[in-house]
Design a protein around this motif. Structure first.
Motif, mmCIF file in Angstrom:
data_model
loop_
_atom_site.group_PDB
_atom_site.id
_atom_site.type_symbol
_atom_site.label_atom_id
_atom_site.label_comp_id
_atom_site.label_asym_id
_atom_site.label_seq_id
_atom_site.Cartn_x
_atom_site.Cartn_y
_atom_site.Cartn_z
ATOM 1 N N ILE A 117 41.403 26.820 36.723
ATOM 2 C CA ILE A 117 42.376 27.621 36.371
ATOM 3 C C ILE A 117 43.768 27.009 36.912
ATOM 4 C CG2 ILE A 117 43.359 29.948 36.805
ATOM 5 C CD1 ILE A 117 40.726 31.007 36.938
ATOM 6 N N GLY A 118 43.755 26.276 38.075
ATOM 7 C CA GLY A 118 45.011 25.766 38.455
ATOM 8 C C GLY A 118 45.308 24.442 37.566
ATOM 9 N N ALA A 119 44.351 23.746 36.967
ATOM 10 C CA ALA A 119 44.691 22.713 36.009
ATOM 11 C C ALA A 119 45.215 23.415 34.774
ATOM 12 C CB ALA A 119 43.325 21.810 35.869
ATOM 13 N N THR A 120 44.911 24.343 34.273
ATOM 14 C CA THR A 120 45.307 24.981 33.200
ATOM 15 C C THR A 120 46.913 25.635 33.557
ATOM 16 O OG1 THR A 120 43.025 25.997 32.740
ATOM 17 C CG2 THR A 120 45.020 27.018 31.660
ATOM 18 N N LEU A 121 47.127 26.212 34.527
ATOM 19 C CA LEU A 121 48.497 26.772 34.664
ATOM 20 C C LEU A 121 49.272 25.584 35.037
ATOM 21 C CD1 LEU A 121 47.842 29.427 37.558
ATOM 22 C CD2 LEU A 121 48.209 29.544 35.006
ATOM 23 N N ALA A 122 48.914 24.335 35.332
ATOM 24 C CA ALA A 122 49.785 23.120 35.542
ATOM 25 C C ALA A 122 49.976 22.462 34.353
ATOM 26 C CB ALA A 122 49.285 21.977 36.579
ATOM 27 N N LEU B 286 47.456 34.722 30.817
ATOM 28 C CA LEU B 286 48.053 33.892 32.108
ATOM 29 C C LEU B 286 47.328 32.325 31.748
ATOM 30 C CD1 LEU B 286 47.567 36.172 35.316
ATOM 31 C CD2 LEU B 286 49.655 35.497 33.824
ATOM 32 N N LEU B 287 46.335 32.255 31.191
ATOM 33 C CA LEU B 287 45.735 30.980 30.936
ATOM 34 C C LEU B 287 46.332 30.269 29.583
ATOM 35 C CD1 LEU B 287 41.975 31.870 31.432
ATOM 36 C CD2 LEU B 287 43.609 30.978 33.215
ATOM 37 N N SER B 288 47.406 30.967 28.991
ATOM 38 C CA SER B 288 47.929 30.518 27.664
ATOM 39 C C SER B 288 49.367 30.202 28.148
ATOM 40 C CB SER B 288 48.075 31.507 26.525
ATOM 41 O OG SER B 288 48.700 30.921 25.516
ATOM 42 N N ILE B 289 49.818 28.826 28.295
ATOM 43 C CA ILE B 289 50.958 28.444 28.550
ATOM 44 C C ILE B 289 52.098 29.180 27.815
ATOM 45 C CG2 ILE B 289 52.677 26.731 29.256
ATOM 46 C CD1 ILE B 289 50.172 26.871 30.947
ATOM 47 N N SER B 290 52.972 30.146 28.186
ATOM 48 C CA SER B 290 53.782 30.723 27.260
ATOM 49 C C SER B 290 55.013 31.020 28.221
ATOM 50 C CB SER B 290 53.320 31.866 26.684
ATOM 51 O OG SER B 290 52.468 32.608 27.694
#
Length: 243
Positions: free
Chosen positions: A32-37, A60-64
């Motif tokens: 999840i950290g890699a997803t947010l970054a 929260l997992l979709s960069i928006s």
């Protein structure tokens, strides 16, 4: 077999950053950290992804908007405060304009780094419009901004995304948020005012809850159509997760 050619020049840096985050944060936290970054969701276990969907936190997992706003706001404040330490710069230049330009570059870089998906481009266009309005001394948080972002995505990138869940959920959510907070009664209820910190915190939490509830109701028909599931957990879950 050979490796695919990266679409963006930043693709290899994106992969290296994802690997670095996962090497420092093992397990589900690293995924999840890699997803947010970087927006790379490939390492998230299906059980974790399903848990996020059921709790109403999958956005929260979709960069928006939330992610782009955090990056733009951090860069803007950092540049503004650092440059303001110099009396010469503070007196001779319009530092908010300089800070806004740096924040715009950060928004574009972050959008490219995270793969330039539909929600990210929408958020980037919105952020750029807000920064331009800030330079001109005008407000940009309007439904016109949403329309401009939608036209930009449809005309220059993916016209077919109009019938997809990503475009529909992203723009429906932002439209609902802006329409809600444009209402005079909602503005009067949640506007900043001089009051004890406890009441101010309560007003902030109420704002998050009402916004989340309205967004969940607006997205429910779209989620039912595309995914055959919907819920109202997100309104409560976002109060805990977003702060």
């Amino acid at each position: 077999l050979r490796k695919a050619d990266p679409v963006f020049a930043l693709a290899r840096y994106r992969q290296r950053l994802s690997d670095h985050v996962r090497s420092r944060m093992p397990g589900a936290a690293g995924a999840i950290g890699a997803t947010l970054a970087t927006g790379d969701r490939g390492a998230i276990a299906e059980a974790d992804a399903e848990a996020m969907r059921r709790s109403g936190l999958a956005h929260l997992l979709s960069i928006s908007g939330l992610h782009v706003t955090a990056v733009v706001g951090a860069v803007y404040l950092l540049v503004l405060r650092l440059l303001a330490l110099s009396q010469v710069l503070a007196l001779r230049f319009r530092l908010p304009v300089v800070a806004a330009a740096c924040a715009a570059l950060a928004a574009l870089s972050y959008t490219l780094l995270t793969g330039a998906e539909v929600p990210t481009i929408r958020a980037c266009v919105a952020a750029l419009l807000v920064l331009v309005a800030l330079m001109m001394g005008r407000s940009a948080i309007t439904l016109r901004m949403v329309a401009a972002g939608a036209l930009f995505v449809l005309i220059f990138f993916w016209p077919e995304s109009l019938v997809g869940p990503s475009f529909q959920l992203s723009f429906a959510a932002v439209t609902a948020i802006i329409a809600l907070h444009d209402h005079p009664r909602i503005k009067a209820l949640f506007m900043l005012r001089e009051e004890p910190w406890l009441r101010r915190a309560g007003r902030f939490i109420l704002s998050l809850f009402v916004t989340g509830l309205v967004v969940e109701i607006a997205l429910m028909p779209i989620a039912l159509y595309h995914f055959h599931k919907a819920g109202l957990y997100g309104a409560l879950a976002n109060i805990i997760a977003i702060p």
